[in-house]
Scaffold this motif. Structure first.
Motif, mmCIF file in Angstrom:
data_model
loop_
_atom_site.group_PDB
_atom_site.id
_atom_site.type_symbol
_atom_site.label_atom_id
_atom_site.label_comp_id
_atom_site.label_asym_id
_atom_site.label_seq_id
_atom_site.Cartn_x
_atom_site.Cartn_y
_atom_site.Cartn_z
ATOM 1 N N GLY A 142 0.790 -1.230 0.000
ATOM 2 C CA GLY A 142 0.000 0.000 0.000
ATOM 3 C C GLY A 142 0.821 1.277 0.000
ATOM 4 O O GLY A 142 0.283 2.370 0.183
ATOM 5 N N VAL A 143 2.131 1.156 -0.206
ATOM 6 C CA VAL A 143 3.022 2.324 -0.175
ATOM 7 C C VAL A 143 3.305 2.792 -1.601
ATOM 8 O O VAL A 143 3.681 1.993 -2.464
ATOM 9 N N GLY A 144 3.126 4.103 -1.844
ATOM 10 C CA GLY A 144 3.385 4.648 -3.174
ATOM 11 C C GLY A 144 4.593 5.558 -3.237
ATOM 12 O O GLY A 144 5.061 5.914 -4.323
ATOM 13 N N ALA A 145 5.106 5.949 -2.044
ATOM 14 C CA ALA A 145 6.264 6.852 -1.998
ATOM 15 C C ALA A 145 7.178 6.445 -0.846
ATOM 16 O O ALA A 145 6.724 6.267 0.285
ATOM 17 N N VAL A 146 8.460 6.303 -1.153
ATOM 18 C CA VAL A 146 9.449 5.851 -0.168
ATOM 19 C C VAL A 146 10.608 6.849 -0.136
ATOM 20 O O VAL A 146 11.061 7.327 -1.184
ATOM 21 N N GLY A 147 11.082 7.157 1.065
ATOM 22 C CA GLY A 147 12.285 7.966 1.230
ATOM 23 C C GLY A 147 13.477 7.061 1.489
ATOM 24 O O GLY A 147 13.341 6.026 2.155
ATOM 25 N N ILE A 148 14.622 7.414 0.958
ATOM 26 C CA ILE A 148 15.853 6.639 1.192
ATOM 27 C C ILE A 148 16.948 7.583 1.660
ATOM 28 O O ILE A 148 17.131 8.666 1.101
ATOM 29 N N THR A 149 17.663 7.151 2.697
ATOM 30 C CA THR A 149 18.865 7.871 3.118
ATOM 31 C C THR A 149 19.884 6.839 3.567
ATOM 32 O O THR A 149 19.600 5.635 3.610
ATOM 33 N N ALA A 150 21.081 7.295 3.899
ATOM 34 C CA ALA A 150 22.141 6.404 4.361
ATOM 35 C C ALA A 150 22.907 7.092 5.474
ATOM 36 O O ALA A 150 23.182 8.290 5.399
ATOM 37 N N GLY A 151 23.225 6.327 6.523
ATOM 38 C CA GLY A 151 24.022 6.854 7.618
ATOM 39 C C GLY A 151 25.422 7.233 7.154
ATOM 40 O O GLY A 151 25.856 6.864 6.049
ATOM 41 N N ALA A 152 26.145 7.950 8.009
ATOM 42 C CA ALA A 152 27.443 8.519 7.623
ATOM 43 C C ALA A 152 28.519 7.470 7.359
ATOM 44 O O ALA A 152 29.579 7.789 6.824
ATOM 45 N N SER A 153 28.260 6.201 7.729
ATOM 46 C CA SER A 153 29.241 5.132 7.481
ATOM 47 C C SER A 153 28.872 4.268 6.289
ATOM 48 O O SER A 153 29.557 3.286 6.012
ATOM 49 N N ALA A 154 27.762 4.586 5.604
ATOM 50 C CA ALA A 154 27.265 3.723 4.526
ATOM 51 C C ALA A 154 27.653 4.278 3.157
ATOM 52 O O ALA A 154 27.337 5.416 2.837
#
Length: 317
Positions: free
Chosen positions: A264-276
């Motif tokens: 049921g999800v149409g929009a996703v946010g992506i981020t990465a921690g400072a070690s990734a």
């Protein structure tokens, strides 16, 4: 699944994300040490909290250990980006080990502040998480009994000062900006003369990544944070998303993705921690594209241009 049959998915990718200048520097130090001295090069504690990075460096000849007792004589040792107590380089020197200090310069700045404050006769309230290597390293810069750990607002409320007019506070560099502000407000209300750091201890990269998550959280139904479960700054990014009212999930690699999260999800946010590293962001996007028709958009809240110098011993390398 054919492209026509794939449901659409909007991806909002936070910027800045991923490696900070301190992590970049620490990884370079290990790589250049291997190049200069040859394998193996020993590293005390994970150089940064990311399994992919650690495994990549192991493949090049790095050996990760938790104590100097595990380092044989005559080989170089690198101290992790989180910093170490003073006793560690002292012990390395006493054994005649050559060592390289990959402590993030922003963490080293907190170490020097701690020394100056104790020399000035102040007791330090250190806002941080018990057991985190950065906290252990900072406590190890000053004699025992001169620093008290404050983890929560409740700790700040209950602390009893022997000398309320001679207090100072410092913070771990990877904390939640909002949580830390609330704790600092309690300390400053209870102890009006408490000395605050000259500059904010929470590092620019931690603050920037948290602000970037805030900028996308309201526009998506799920935030995926690429990072390790022992990475303080990555865990804080999940908390920031949750505080904004959006579910946040921590994944180390794309294979950790649970497809049920996307029902049921149409929009996703992506981020990465400072070690990734960025390669893990692309890996996750590619995985999502196997089941969705992905539309990608980067949301940039600030641009980072900071770089830190390498130790003098590695300049030639």
């Amino acid at each position: 699944m054919t492209d026509a049959a794939k449901p659409p998915l909007d991806l909002l990718i936070a910027a800045p994300r991923g490696f900070c200048a301190g992590v970049d520097r620490a990884i370079q130090i290990v790589e250049l040490a291997i190049e200069r001295y040859g394998a193996p090069v020993y590293v005390r504690h994970e150089i940064v909290h990311n399994k992919f990075v650690v495994d990549s460096l192991k493949a090049k000849g790095a050996v990760f250990v938790e104590t100097l007792d595990d380092v044989p004589d005559g080989v170089p040792v690198v101290f992790s980006a989180h910093g170490v107590p003073k006793a560690v380089p002292a012990k390395a020197a006493s054994r005649g080990l050559s060592y390289l200090d990959a402590t993030c310069p922003l963490v080293s700045k907190v170490h020097r502040q701690a020394e100056r404050l104790v020399a000035a006769g102040r007791h330090i309230l250190f806002v941080g998480h018990a057991g985190h290597p950065e906290v252990i390293g900072t406590f190890g810069q000053v004699p025992q009994g001169h620093m008290t750990l404050i983890e929560t607002e409740a700790d700040a409320e209950s602390f009893v000062a022997a000398d309320p007019d001679n207090l100072a506070f410092l913070t771990q560099t990877t904390l939640s900006v909002d949580d830390t502000a609330a704790i600092m407000a309690v300390l400053q209300r209870r102890f009006p003369s408490i000395v605050a750091p000259k500059a904010d201890d929470i590092c620019y990269a931690t603050s920037n990544r948290q602000a970037a998550v805030k900028a996308i959280a309201a526009q998506v139904q799920l935030v995926l944070v690429i990072g390790a479960p022992n990475s303080s700054n990555s865990l804080r990014l999940v908390e920031v998303a949750e505080r904004e009212g959006t579910p946040g999930k921590l994944v180390q690699r794309a294979d950790d993705l649970d497809w049920a999260w996307l029902d049921g999800v149409g929009a996703v946010g992506i981020t990465a921690g400072a070690s990734a590293p960025e390669v893990l962001v692309r890996e996750l996007v590619d995985k999502l594209a196997t089941r969705f028709t992905v539309t990608e958009r980067e949301v940039e809240t600030t641009r980072e241009s900071i770089a830190f110098k390498l130790p003098r011993e590695l300049w030639a390398a």
